[in-house]
Design a protein around this motif. Structure first.
Motif, PDB file in Angstrom:
ATOM      1  N   VAL A 166      65.528  46.694   8.724  1.00 39.02           N
ATOM      2  CA  VAL A 166      64.356  46.579   7.606  1.00 39.02           C
ATOM      3  C   VAL A 166      63.036  46.072   8.217  1.00 39.02           C
ATOM      4  CG1 VAL A 166      63.840  45.626   5.498  1.00 39.02           C
ATOM      5  CG2 VAL A 166      66.210  46.451   5.653  1.00 39.02           C
ATOM      6  N   PHE A 167      61.955  46.759   7.929  1.00 33.43           N
ATOM      7  CA  PHE A 167      60.620  46.382   8.740  1.00 33.43           C
ATOM      8  C   PHE A 167      59.507  46.131   7.748  1.00 33.43           C
ATOM      9  CE2 PHE A 167      63.399  48.450  11.827  1.00 33.43           C
ATOM     10  CZ  PHE A 167      63.164  47.690  13.068  1.00 33.43           C
ATOM     11  N   HIS A 168      58.621  45.425   8.124  1.00 36.02           N
ATOM     12  CA  HIS A 168      57.321  45.450   7.307  1.00 36.02           C
ATOM     13  C   HIS A 168      56.240  45.938   8.351  1.00 36.02           C
ATOM     14  CE1 HIS A 168      58.304  42.719   3.996  1.00 36.02           C
ATOM     15  NE2 HIS A 168      59.246  42.190   5.030  1.00 36.02           N
ATOM     16  N   MET A 169      55.019  46.525   7.628  1.00 35.40           N
ATOM     17  CA  MET A 169      54.100  47.292   8.344  1.00 35.40           C
ATOM     18  C   MET A 169      53.425  46.505   9.627  1.00 35.40           C
ATOM     19  SD  MET A 169      53.976  50.038   6.219  1.00 35.40           S
ATOM     20  CE  MET A 169      52.283  50.709   6.350  1.00 35.40           C
ATOM     21  N   GLU A 170      53.325  45.213   9.529  1.00 32.62           N
ATOM     22  CA  GLU A 170      52.703  44.598  10.606  1.00 32.62           C
ATOM     23  C   GLU A 170      53.440  44.328  11.864  1.00 32.62           C
ATOM     24  OE1 GLU A 170      54.400  41.375   8.077  1.00 32.62           O
ATOM     25  OE2 GLU A 170      53.487  43.254   7.987  1.00 32.62           O
ATOM     26  N   GLN A 171      54.682  45.060  11.870  1.00 32.83           N
ATOM     27  CA  GLN A 171      55.814  44.780  13.034  1.00 32.83           C
ATOM     28  C   GLN A 171      55.333  46.101  13.944  1.00 32.83           C
ATOM     29  OE1 GLN A 171      59.080  43.587   9.993  1.00 32.83           O
ATOM     30  NE2 GLN A 171      59.929  43.036  12.172  1.00 32.83           N
ATOM     31  N   PHE A 172      54.766  47.047  13.626  1.00 26.71           N
ATOM     32  CA  PHE A 172      54.716  48.049  14.580  1.00 26.71           C
ATOM     33  C   PHE A 172      53.061  48.193  15.132  1.00 26.71           C
ATOM     34  CE2 PHE A 172      57.984  49.218  11.663  1.00 26.71           C
ATOM     35  CZ  PHE A 172      58.762  49.489  12.421  1.00 26.71           C
TER      36      PHE A 172
END
Length: 396
Positions: A369-375
């Motif tokens: 599960v990821f958030h946008m700022e992690q990419f």
């Protein structure tokens, strides 16, 4: 070949489907489902008239996992894009796990019986998505979404550390109605009437609803507007992932007329989510209020003006203090002309399409599960400029 299944046929869903149809090299098949199939059919008709692309439509109850699983198995999508209500996030994540499909949404889960905006319920899915080899991308709208990417962009290109973050959301549009909300009234009013909250030196500080305000001079002729401190869910992940944050706040503009109506409605109990008994039935006052307010989709042809949403960030680069403003300005009229929706829906629907594109093209990938700022923000920032939400950045 990429096949996408979009759940939700409101304003944001309509924008996302129109925008997916503009990128046929990525979205080779578009499938749209909602509780009300006629809404999907109306969107499909508009998309066909504007782009010539066919959209397959279905009826589905997104609260019903078995029903969604049946639809996913029939469509066999590469990605499920959840543009339904936040109440449906968990059932749709369950359906994705059961069918082995990647997941994307624009807003965090909220339990229907409590106005509680936080990610803990969806973060609890981390190991299950990881073990299944699937990716869930949370909050791929504007705020949350683009504002997260703006912060990641600033960290990558402008700062060694960001110490102060202020996300400022201004809707300088006017729809001429006495009182109306620009997206789902139930979610909108729950959000505005909850207690404010911001991050200060390692802890959350609470404020009374709409009790803090500031004036901000917005760029490109929008001018001075009064902004109110609110809690917004992207703060919860940004304080975890942006290096050096000492203070993070979220602000939104509201006109005096809007706030006067809201205070009156709140004062007489119409914004409450506690059920009351009427004619032998239990009803939530807020659900009744939603039924009598203008449908947000009806505001498209009426709304004039612009939105301005961006991040004001202070920090250090090479041991020197720096202050940067990254923002987007979106025209309500231009959005309506292009896709038949006002800018509030447009600024959420376009990033939903871009987030889906990042996943389907493999520019953003992972398990869990990821958030946008992690990419990597660069391909997303480039896509914003290309697909209708150009951004500016200025040193202050």
């Amino acid at each position: 070949m990429s096949k996408v299944l979009i759940i939700g046929a409101g304003g944001v869903g309509s924008v996302a489907v129109h925008k997916c149809a503009q990128v046929p090299e990525v979205f080779t098949e578009i499938h749209l489902a909602s509780r009300t199939k006629s809404k999907c059919d109306a969107i499909a008709k508009s998309v066909r008239e504007r782009t010539g692309v066919d959209v397959a439509t279905y009826a589905v109850d997104a609260d019903n996992v078995a029903e969604t699983v049946k639809l996913i198995n029939a469509v066999k999508p590469d990605l499920l894009v959840n543009l339904a209500l936040p109440y449906q996030d968990l059932p749709l994540m369950d359906a994705c796990l059961e069918t082995g499909v990647n997941y994307l949404d624009t807003a965090n889960y909220e339990p229907p019986e409590e106005a509680k905006f936080e990610y803990k319920w969806q973060w609890a899915y981390q190991e299950r998505f990881k073990e299944a080899g699937l990716m869930a991308l949370l909050g791929s709208g504007f705020d949350p979404g683009v504002t997260n990417v703006f912060a990641a962009h600033a960290m990558k290109h402008h700062f060694d550390e960001i110490h102060v973050l202020d996300i400022i959301d201004c809707n300088a549009g006017d729809h001429g109605q006495a009182f109306a909300t620009n997206f789902n009234p139930e979610i909108n009013i729950r959000e505005i009437t909850q207690r404010g909250r911001y991050w200060e030196r390692g802890e959350w500080v609470e404020t009374d609803p709409l009790s803090w305000s500031m004036d901000y001079d917005f760029p490109e002729g929008i001018g001075h507007k009064k902004c109110y401190l609110m809690y917004h869910e992207e703060l919860e992940s940004l304080v975890m992932h942006i290096k050096g944050l000492k203070r993070a706040r979220f602000w939104m503009t509201f006109g005096d007329q809007y706030l006067t109506h809201l205070r009156v409605l709140e004062g007489i109990g119409m914004t409450s989510i506690e059920p009351v008994e009427y004619n032998g039935q239990k009803i939530q006052p807020l659900k009744f209020l939603k039924a009598v307010l203008p449908e947000p989709g009806s505001l498209g042809p009426l709304t004039k003006g612009r939105t301005c949403i961006g991040n004001v960030m202070q920090g250090v680069k090479d041991c020197k203090e720096k202050k940067l403003y990254v923002y987007n300005i979106c025209s309500h009229e231009a959005a309506y002309e292009e896709v038949g929706s006002q800018a509030i829906s447009y600024t959420t629907g376009v990033p939903a399409m871009i987030g889906a594109m990042m996943m389907l093209t493999g520019k953003w990938k992972g398990e869990g599960v990821f958030h946008m700022e992690q990419f990597d923000p660069d391909p997303f920032m480039a896509a914003l400029n290309k697909h209708g939400l150009p951004w500016q950045e200025v040193e202050l």
